[in-house]
Design a protein around this motif. Sequence first.
Motif, mmCIF file in Angstrom:
data_model
loop_
_atom_site.group_PDB
_atom_site.id
_atom_site.type_symbol
_atom_site.label_atom_id
_atom_site.label_comp_id
_atom_site.label_asym_id
_atom_site.label_seq_id
_atom_site.Cartn_x
_atom_site.Cartn_y
_atom_site.Cartn_z
ATOM 1 N N LEU A 3 0.868 -1.184 0.000
ATOM 2 C CA LEU A 3 0.000 0.000 0.000
ATOM 3 C C LEU A 3 0.902 1.230 0.000
ATOM 4 N N VAL B 233 1.046 5.591 -1.313
ATOM 5 C CA VAL B 233 0.551 6.805 -1.979
ATOM 6 C C VAL B 233 1.763 7.708 -2.200
ATOM 7 N N ARG C 256 -7.135 6.194 1.798
ATOM 8 C CA ARG C 256 -8.452 5.676 2.207
ATOM 9 C C ARG C 256 -9.213 5.146 0.992
#
Length: 139
Positions: free
Chosen positions: A73, A75, A86
Motif C-alpha cells: 500500500l 501513496v 483511504r
Amino acid sequence: MAKIAPLAPDETEQAIDLWDEANLLQPWNDPRADIAAALACPSSTILAARDGGRIVGTAMIGYDGHRGWFYYLAVARSHRGTGLGRAIVTAAEQWLVGQGASTIRLMIRAENEQVAGFYRALGYEQGNLIVMGKRFGQG
Ligand SMILES: CC(C)(COP(=O)(O)OP(=O)(O)OC[C@H]1O[C@@H](n2cnc3c(N)ncnc32)[C@H](O)[C@@H]1OP(=O)(O)O)[C@@H](O)C(=O)NCCC(=O)NCCS
C-alpha cells in the motif's frame, strides 16, 4: 479523485518507483516478480490510482481462500493527506469481499509502526498476534 483500477503490466516500473519512494522495497523481495505473480493469479491483483496517467497509489491484494491480505500500500508523497490512501483501501476491501473474504489482514514492519494510525483511522484493529515466517528462495 484519481481513477483506481488494476495495474497494467506496462505500468510495472512506475509502481516500483512509487514503492521505492514509499520505502517499501526490501532486498529479499523481487518487486517485478511480485507484480507479475499478483497480476497472473485470479485471486490477487494490484489496484493502482492514476493522476494524469501517472501512478500515484497502489495496493497489492490477495484472497487466500480464508482471508484477504494487503501488501505494497503506497501513496505518492505529492498526493498524501488527500484521502487517496483511504480510497485505495476502500477499493481493495470491495475487491477482496467480492472474492469471498470476510476478514482482511495486513502486516506492518516494526520500524513503520506510525502507519498503524492510518489503519486505525480506517477502522482496523491491532490483533494479539505473533507473525512468523519461513523463506524458500526469494519472495
Ligand atoms: C499510509 C499511506 C498509504 C496513507 O495514505 P494517505 O493518502 O496519506 O492517507 P489518507 O489521506 O487517505 O488518510 C486517511 C485517514 O488516515 C489518517 N491518517 C493518515 N496517516 C495517519 C497516521 N500516521 N496516524 C493517524 N492517522 C493517520 C488521515 O488523517 C485520514 O483521516 P480522515 O479520513 O479521518 O481525515 C501513506 O502515508 C504512504 O504511502 N505511506 C508510505 C507507505 C507505507 O508505509 N505503506 C504501508 C505499509 S504497511
